[in-house]
Design a protein around this motif. Structure first.
Motif, PDB file in Angstrom:
ATOM      1  N   ARG A 107       0.836  -1.209   0.000  1.00  0.00           N
ATOM      2  CA  ARG A 107       0.000   0.000   0.000  1.00  0.00           C
ATOM      3  C   ARG A 107       0.869   1.257   0.000  1.00  0.00           C
ATOM      4  O   ARG A 107       0.599   2.214  -0.740  1.00  0.00           O
ATOM      5  N   GLN A 123      -3.389   2.667  -8.756  1.00  0.00           N
ATOM      6  CA  GLN A 123      -4.654   2.643  -8.030  1.00  0.00           C
ATOM      7  C   GLN A 123      -5.151   1.213  -7.818  1.00  0.00           C
ATOM      8  O   GLN A 123      -5.682   0.871  -6.761  1.00  0.00           O
ATOM      9  N   ALA A 127      -5.758  -0.654  -4.193  1.00  0.00           N
ATOM     10  CA  ALA A 127      -7.026  -1.308  -3.847  1.00  0.00           C
ATOM     11  C   ALA A 127      -6.805  -2.752  -3.416  1.00  0.00           C
ATOM     12  O   ALA A 127      -7.406  -3.221  -2.434  1.00  0.00           O
ATOM     13  N   ARG A 130      -5.431  -2.767   0.059  1.00  0.00           N
ATOM     14  CA  ARG A 130      -6.489  -2.498   1.034  1.00  0.00           C
ATOM     15  C   ARG A 130      -7.341  -3.745   1.283  1.00  0.00           C
ATOM     16  O   ARG A 130      -7.767  -4.006   2.411  1.00  0.00           O
ATOM     17  N   ASP A 135      -9.878  -3.927   4.390  1.00  0.00           N
ATOM     18  CA  ASP A 135     -10.803  -2.864   3.982  1.00  0.00           C
ATOM     19  C   ASP A 135     -11.430  -3.246   2.646  1.00  0.00           C
ATOM     20  O   ASP A 135     -11.234  -2.591   1.621  1.00  0.00           O
ATOM     21  N   ALA A 137     -14.558  -3.378   1.477  1.00  0.00           N
ATOM     22  CA  ALA A 137     -15.604  -2.568   0.852  1.00  0.00           C
ATOM     23  C   ALA A 137     -14.986  -1.432   0.042  1.00  0.00           C
ATOM     24  O   ALA A 137     -15.394  -1.173  -1.103  1.00  0.00           O
ATOM     25  N   THR A 138     -13.997  -0.754   0.621  1.00  0.00           N
ATOM     26  CA  THR A 138     -13.308   0.314  -0.108  1.00  0.00           C
ATOM     27  C   THR A 138     -12.587  -0.245  -1.326  1.00  0.00           C
ATOM     28  O   THR A 138     -12.622   0.342  -2.411  1.00  0.00           O
ATOM     29  N   ALA A 139     -11.928  -1.393  -1.146  1.00  0.00           N
ATOM     30  CA  ALA A 139     -11.219  -2.024  -2.262  1.00  0.00           C
ATOM     31  C   ALA A 139     -12.181  -2.400  -3.377  1.00  0.00           C
ATOM     32  O   ALA A 139     -11.903  -2.153  -4.557  1.00  0.00           O
ATOM     33  N   ALA A 141     -15.142  -1.131  -4.130  1.00  0.00           N
ATOM     34  CA  ALA A 141     -15.655   0.057  -4.812  1.00  0.00           C
ATOM     35  C   ALA A 141     -14.601   0.650  -5.740  1.00  0.00           C
ATOM     36  O   ALA A 141     -14.912   1.067  -6.869  1.00  0.00           O
ATOM     37  N   SER A 142     -13.350   0.692  -5.302  1.00  0.00           N
ATOM     38  CA  SER A 142     -12.273   1.233  -6.134  1.00  0.00           C
ATOM     39  C   SER A 142     -12.052   0.377  -7.377  1.00  0.00           C
ATOM     40  O   SER A 142     -11.924   0.893  -8.489  1.00  0.00           O
ATOM     41  N   ASP A 186     -16.831  -9.073   1.026  1.00  0.00           N
ATOM     42  CA  ASP A 186     -17.573  -8.095   1.823  1.00  0.00           C
ATOM     43  C   ASP A 186     -19.002  -8.552   2.086  1.00  0.00           C
ATOM     44  O   ASP A 186     -19.793  -7.788   2.643  1.00  0.00           O
TER      45      ASP A 186
END
Length: 328
Positions: A107, A123, A127, A130, A135, A137-139, A141-142, A186
């Motif tokens: 990261r 990017q 992701a 992450r 993480d 959910a963030t990964a 979405a990205s 997730d």
């Protein structure tokens, strides 16, 4: 999902018959990544006669000549050498090399890469790191957002009108698959289904995407979609066996135990120690009332891979079996 890459150790050509070389650590922007190794010429050692061959004919002579040319070459401008080295070091392979062993480091590398003008691949690596760090959910979405950017890997989220090629479509499908797997982790099957569906519009024949799509379809109680997606089966043996396991689960959800057993036994013929296949066959045995066979398969799962998700599920099934041994 774990993503990793193995980087080769690069070496400079070594003149025949010469000694006086030594390894040094290859500089990288991220200190936590494992260093590679390259070899440099020790010019001074050669100049004092470590190689005793005649200068005009030997590899040492050629090396000395090259050293003379190098000394005559103009020195780089202040800061130029560091900038060029950093530019050469940035790569997706380097970024993902430590995802499983050191996701924090991966990261940090990705964020440093982004600060130095890294694009879509930086990017994507961030992701994935992450995701490894929890993480998800963030990964997810990205990754889903990145899959919608045309022109991989040169596309830019801030620039419209990028043109896709066959290669960029394949790359975007891979990112969509990663997004779907992240959504699965997730516990978001609907989003996973949407990511997999979109990925298949980019690369309809992508087998990993078809497998993810089929598994999520079963989770959403759409087993027929899974069967349609996995039929005909992939031609590559490993992919075929994974598809057989997923299709067996879909057959079971439709109540077609005999067809499910046919598929799962075909998969186990190729890979008899596969935990997912043994777990599924145990469930099928239980549905047929063959409790001893079900117990044996589940115990094998726990023995073969005690720390796996399949082992956790097998333990739950074994616990229920102990509570009500006759339950189908």
């Amino acid at each position: 999902m774990r993503v990793s890459a193995c980087l080769p150790v690069s070496q400079l050509p070594q003149p025949d018959g010469c000694f006086g070389r030594f390894p040094i650590a290859l500089a990288r922007p991220m200190g936590r990544m494992r260093a590679g190794c390259r070899v440099l010429t020790v010019a001074g050692a050669m100049m004092v006669g470590v190689c005793a061959l005649p200068v005009g004919d030997s590899a040492c002579g050629r090396a000395r000549a090259a050293e003379t040319v190098q000394q005559a070459a103009p020195s780089p401008l202040p800061g130029q050498e560091h900038s060029d080295a950093s530019h050469e070091a940035w790569s997706f392979a380097r970024c993902t090399a430590t995802l499983s062993d050191d996701p924090d480091g991966a990261r940090d590398y990705a964020q440093d890469w982004l600060a130095h003008g890294g694009g879509l691949e930086a990017q994507q690596c961030e992701a994935l790191a992450r995701m490894e760090l929890g993480d998800v959910a963030t990964a997810a979405a990205s990754l889903d957002r990145l899959a919608h950017v045309p022109g991989w890997p040169m596309g830019d989220t801030a620039v419209s009108g990028a043109v896709d090629t066959t290669q960029s479509l394949r790359r975007r499908a891979t990112v969509a698959e990663q997004a779907a797997r992240a959504w699965q982790a997730d516990d978001s099957p609907r989003q996973a289904f949407d990511s997999a569906t979109y990925g298949l519009t980019l690369e309809p024949g992508d087998v990993p995407l078809r497998l993810v799509y089929a598994r999520v379809a079963v989770e959403l109680d759409q087993p027929q979609r899974a069967i349609d997606t996995l039929t005909p089966l992939p031609s590559v043996p490993v992919e075929r066996d994974e598809a057989l396991i997923a299709r067996a689960t879909a057959w079971r959800r439709m109540g077609r135990i005999e067809q499910a057993m046919t598929d799962i036994n075909a998969a186990l013929k190729d890979m008899p120690r596969n935990g997912a296949a043994l777990l599924e066959r145990g469930i099928l045995y239980q549905r047929e009332g063959q409790m001893a066979q079900a117990r044996a398969d589940w115990q094998d799962v726990v023995t073969l891979s005690p720390d796996s998700d399949e082992a956790d599920l097998a333990r739950q099934d074994l616990s229920l079996l102990e509570t009500d041994p006759e339950a189908p």
